[in-house]
Design an enzyme around this catalytic site. Structure first.
Site, PDB file in Angstrom:
ATOM      1  N   ARG A 521     -23.359 -15.336  24.454  1.00  0.00           N
ATOM      2  CA  ARG A 521     -23.461 -14.541  23.220  1.00  0.00           C
ATOM      3  C   ARG A 521     -22.272 -13.596  23.084  1.00  0.00           C
ATOM      4  O   ARG A 521     -21.771 -13.052  24.077  1.00  0.00           O
ATOM      5  CB  ARG A 521     -24.748 -13.703  23.230  1.00  0.00           C
ATOM      6  CG  ARG A 521     -26.000 -14.528  23.009  1.00  0.00           C
ATOM      7  CD  ARG A 521     -27.176 -13.733  22.541  1.00  0.00           C
ATOM      8  NE  ARG A 521     -27.461 -12.573  23.385  1.00  0.00           N
ATOM      9  CZ  ARG A 521     -28.222 -11.551  22.963  1.00  0.00           C
ATOM     10  NH1 ARG A 521     -28.693 -11.556  21.722  1.00  0.00           N
ATOM     11  NH2 ARG A 521     -28.464 -10.525  23.757  1.00  0.00           N
ATOM     12  N   SER A 585     -22.642 -13.218  34.534  1.00  0.00           N
ATOM     13  CA  SER A 585     -23.833 -13.318  35.409  1.00  0.00           C
ATOM     14  C   SER A 585     -23.597 -14.201  36.615  1.00  0.00           C
ATOM     15  O   SER A 585     -24.298 -15.225  36.816  1.00  0.00           O
ATOM     16  CB  SER A 585     -25.001 -13.837  34.588  1.00  0.00           C
ATOM     17  OG  SER A 585     -25.059 -13.143  33.371  1.00  0.00           O
ATOM     18  N   ASP A 639     -25.638  -9.502  34.740  1.00  0.00           N
ATOM     19  CA  ASP A 639     -26.710  -9.432  33.730  1.00  0.00           C
ATOM     20  C   ASP A 639     -27.878  -8.582  34.196  1.00  0.00           C
ATOM     21  O   ASP A 639     -28.572  -7.952  33.387  1.00  0.00           O
ATOM     22  CB  ASP A 639     -27.171 -10.837  33.308  1.00  0.00           C
ATOM     23  CG  ASP A 639     -27.564 -11.716  34.481  1.00  0.00           C
ATOM     24  OD1 ASP A 639     -28.035 -12.840  34.217  1.00  0.00           O
ATOM     25  OD2 ASP A 639     -27.391 -11.301  35.635  1.00  0.00           O
TER      26      ASP A 639
END
Ligand code: 0WK
Ligand code: BGC
Length: 899
Positions: A521, A585, A639
């Site tokens: 994203r 992440s 994350d």
């Protein structure tokens, strides 16, 4: 509709008018039968409901048979059948012990002395045991161990397939009985594996290849029925999955007055004179033990001017006679013989009238039976939410066998009373085969259950084992925190350079990237005052195709830059350079907030030329290469950290970040003094644990099952991320698939036939687990998911697949809970607190979308960390918001330092 067929014949003793008057009460219109069907449905619902079951007339007793034969039953079993005075015509298999093996039937039939029926129950069972013993001796077989199926045609409350408590029955069987009357019998060892009602034995005797046969009906001395109900509707049993055979015990239908407007005066006379007045009203209108009496009462009325002692004697008209009398060819001769035996010199007309009476009584019985059967099949159709139900009904009993018109009438009326059902009546081959089938199915299911327990037992974790995992993780955490032992630990405890959570004074617009989960994203995050709505986010989701995730690193970062450019164009931000927070992440060794050396790829990523590199530098290089815009990367965060920050913005006591999605990991605020890999004693620092790698040093080997090893060996990174491979969404589906293959191989699933699709790695997605386990999902939908995989699925298969999914997901949740417990206990001890209250910010599709995962994690944390009250806060905006907030804090700090 039923009896308007009396035509005048030779004028005899009975006037036509009297005949019609006497038979009128037996005439049941279709409309009346619909009413009877409706009342039967209500009575069945009352029997199924936990609330009304205890005083329901139609008791709906669970029989603990969960499946009907599927043609794979094999083995040898002994059957024993005990019941009242034999009503069987010569061609039916007689009562008594039978040996059943692979459809071969051997039997022996000692008559049961009538006295035993009304005597001490133990005497009756002792007699049956002796019969069985003699029978086995007669077989001269070396074998001494036998599994026994026992057909006991009286209403029994069962608690298991092999455990019953008999309640006193009508058909002469007054003696109480218990299943425990066998065991060792001389040199034989008899294991009772099933006690079944004769209706169930009848249903199970159906040929499996003739299509589904899920209803059993007996119209013999007594009458009764059974059918395969949806287990979730049988409220008196725990089972809620699949099917459960229910014995209706419909004989007592109407004992609450529900049939009062249908009962004829003859029925009342018969009932008053019976062994159990007021009870078994439905049976007394249908079954062989009573039809003779009904006929006798009508004859007594019709021949009222000429009474003979025999006619007035109870039981003087036998069912065999009635059935013969209804025979078009030989009936009148039998009628003359019977009337003579009753002391009546009968004319042809009398014989004809006698035949009409017998027909009317039998046709009414067939009509009432049809109303009951229609209620059953309509109930099945409705409870399975089908528009049309197709089933065979196995029927047994002398009334059905010996009265041709009975089965015709039954078939016709069921069609009219339940038009939404396609019902085929199948004359059963006697319940002996059925008992053999039940015993075969019972031992097959018992053998399967053993196999399943052995396989799934490997994945069931006891509280002590979870405590061990918690302690092992704590140990690895301590090793990871200490400089000297960090390299030995499988949990790398990476400093993130995040020392504070947002204090609400952050302001400004920030770009954020979120890479490493299901989606990539790009976000624009506007951080304003609470009054001005706090944080506002605009974001766009982009995909990272596998060839990009596993191709050259430059291609991956070029792709990322292209996405940013696309986003900025769409948001009209081209030319703007906003501070950027990069959620990356994957395990990164950071030496500052905006620098992170990639230690290894995980999940589905494996881009070359990145491991060991500073990923912020790789991103900046790509920006330069693409020359689309300038980028100001101020922070790279994991994350878990982004999630903690994002939740911390709303709840300041959020000091742990947890991800359970494609991968799994956690971070928490550690006391800086404990972070041996960094200088400094004061304050706290957020530690990215990278617990996905927990156990990579072998400390968890005892917990890995063969399925886990197979999944690891087939993965992109064998030997690494071992803990993650027990827990996260990327792997759970694959663990389930491998267990399903093993169980199929053992013949416990899909009749031992895996489909090519099921043999395809990674085809069983983890999202299947979530849908298969969702409470509202009917088994039919589980079947649909499995059929998509090219499998032929039975109801039991779906139940077992759901159980496998439950076990795999529960283990993952419990292991995750044990790990969270280790973290919060560490924080509590760090702060020397008796009790700790802390919030864990969570994200990840598995945690968020699996129906039971979150609750099972929380339960485990409560058990393993009782001194911590832990609140789990699901992150709404993902870690992109967190990354932007971290960028905002970094900018705020930088501004103060410049000031
Ligand atoms: C949403 C977060 C993202 C994280 C993801 C994990 O914004 O940073 O990586 O959750 O869940 P997944 O998408 O792997 O299920
Ligand atoms: C990565 C972690 C990440 C986690 C959750 C793991 O595979 O190593 O860095 O936090 O997945 O996405």
């Amino acid at each position: 509709m039923i009896a308007n067929h009396i035509k005048p014949h030779h004028q005899g003793l009975v006037h036509l008018h009297n005949m019609q008057n006497s038979l009128q009460p037996l005439c049941l219109s279709l409309e009346t039968l619909h009413r009877v069907k409706g009342r039967m449905l209500e009575a069945m619902e009352r029997g199924l409901s936990r609330r009304t079951h205890s005083h329901a007339t139609v008791r709906m007793l669970p029989a603990f048979i969960r499946s009907t034969p599927d043609g794979t039953g094999k083995g040898q079993a002994v059957g024993a059948q005990g019941w009242g005075p034999s009503l069987y015509p010569p061609q039916a298999p007689p009562p008594g012990p039978v040996l059943w093996s692979a459809l071969e039937l051997r039997c022996q039939c000692p008559p049961i002395p009538a006295g035993l029926w009304l005597g001490e129950g133990s005497h009756l069972f002792a007699f049956l045991a002796t019969c069985l013993w003699e029978f086995l001796d007669g077989l001269h077989m070396p074998q001494t161990d036998f599994e026994l199926g026992f057909s006991f045609p009286f209403s029994c409350r069962q608690t298991r397939l092999d455990q019953v408590s008999a309640s006193p029955g009508p058909a002469g069987g007054g003696a109480g009985g218990r299943g425990g009357w066998l065991g060792s019998l001389g040199r034989y060892h008899i294991k009772v594996v099933a006690v079944v009602n004769d209706t169930t034995g009848t249903m199970m005797s159906c040929d499996a290849n003739a299509g589904p046969c899920e209803v059993g009906l007996v119209v013999d001395a007594g009458t009764n029925s059974c059918f395969m109900a949806e287990a979730r509707h049988v409220e008196v049993v725990e089972e809620s999955e699949g099917r459960m055979c229910v014995v209706t015990e419909w004989g007592s239908f109407g004992d609450d007055g529900a049939l009062n407007d249908v009962l004829s005066p003859y029925d009342h006379q018969l009932d008053q004179a019976s062994l159990n007045p007021g009870r078994h009203r439905f049976e007394k209108m249908i079954s062989g033990l009573y039809l003779g009496e009904i006929v006798r009462h009508i004859l007594t009325e019709l021949f009222s001017r000429r009474t003979a002692p025999a006619l007035l004697t109870k039981g003087s008209v036998q069912i065999q006679d009635i059935l013969e009398i209804t025979d078009e060819q030989f009936g009148l001769a039998t009628a003359r013989r019977v009337l003579r035996a009753l002391g009546l010199e009968a004319s042809d007309q009398d014989c004809f009238n006698m035949q009409q009476v017998c027909k009317a009584v039998c046709i009414r019985a067939a009509g009432l039976c049809a109303a009951g059967l229609a209620a059953i099949v309509s109930h099945m159709c409705r409870s399975r939410e089908l528009s049309r139900l197709k089933t065979s009904v196995a029927v047994d009993g002398v009334v059905f066998r010996a009265h041709a018109k009975f089965s015709q009438t039954l078939q016709q009326l069921v069609k009219q009373l339940a038009p939404e059902c396609d019902v085929t009546l199948v004359q059963a081959e006697g319940s002996s085969k059925g008992i053999g089938m039940v015993t075969a199915v019972a031992s097959r299911l018992a053998a399967q259950r053993l196999q399943v327990n052995q396989t799934l037992g490997l994945l069931q974790l006891l509280p002590a084992s979870l405590g061990t995992v918690q302690a092992l993780l704590r140990q690895e955490m301590e090793l990871g925190l200490k400089k000297e032992t960090n390299a030995r630990s499988s949990v790398r405890m990476l400093p993130t350079y995040i020392c504070a959570t947002p204090d609400g004074s952050e302001r400004g617009d920030f770009l954020a990237l979120d890479l490493g989960g299901t989606n990539f994203r790009v976000l624009l995050v506007k951080v304003g005052s609470w009054e001005r709505g706090g944080v506002q986010i605009v974001s766009e989701v982009y995909s990272i195709p596998p060839h990009v995730a596993q191709g050259p690193g430059s291609q991956l970062f070029d792709h990322i830059v292209e996405c940013i450019a696309d986003f900025q164009t769409k948001q009209g931000m081209m030319g703007q350079t906003l501070p950027l927070g990069f959620t990356f992440s994957f395990p990164c060794q950071q030496t500052s907030l905006d620098q992170g050396i990639l230690l290894s790829w995980t999940k589905g990523f494996n881009a070359s030329g990145c491991v060991g590199q500073d990923v912020v530098k790789l991103l900046r290089e790509a920006v330069k290469r693409k020359n689309h815009f300038a980028l100001d990367v101020v922070a790279i965060v994991n994350d878990t950290v982004g999630t903690m920050m994002s939740c911390g913005y709303d709840d300041p006591s959020c000091e742990v970040g947890l991800i359970v999605g494609t991968g799994t990991n956690a971070c928490y605020m550690e006391e800086l003094r404990n972070v041996g890999t960094l200088a400094g004693e004061e304050g706290r620092m957020c530690i990215n644990m990278e617990w996905g790698a927990f156990g990579d040093n072998g400390c968890l080997d005892a917990f890995f099952t063969p399925f886990d090893r197979q999944v690891d060996e087939a993965s992109l990174n064998p030997g690494r991320q071992r803990f993650e491979k027990l827990i996260s969404g990327m792997y759970l589906g694959e663990i389930v698939r491998r267990i399903l293959l093993e169980l199929t191989d053992k013949g416990c699933l899909f009749r031992g036939h895996p489909s090519p699709k099921l043999q395809t790695p990674d085809i069983f997605q983890t999202k299947f687990l979530s849908s298969i386990e969702s409470d509202g999902l009917a088994l039919r939908q589980v079947c649909a998911i499995l059929e998509e995989l090219g499998l032929h699925v039975s109801c039991e298969d779906s139940v077992l697949v759901r159980e496998v999914c439950q076990v795999v997901a529960r283990r993952a949740a419990q292991l995750c809970g044990a790990a969270v417990a280790a973290v919060v206990e560490k924080i509590r001890e760090n702060r020397g607190l008796e009790q700790l209250a802390v919030t864990v910010g969570v994200d990840g599709t598995l945690y968020k979308l699996h129906p039971h995962f979150a609750q099972q994690v929380q339960e485990t944390v409560r058990q393993l960390a009782p001194c911590c009250s832990v609140t789990f806060l699901q992150s709404e905006d993902g870690s992109g918001k967190g990354a932007a907030l971290i960028a905002a804090v970094a900018c705020r700090v930088a501004r103060h330092q410049r000031a």
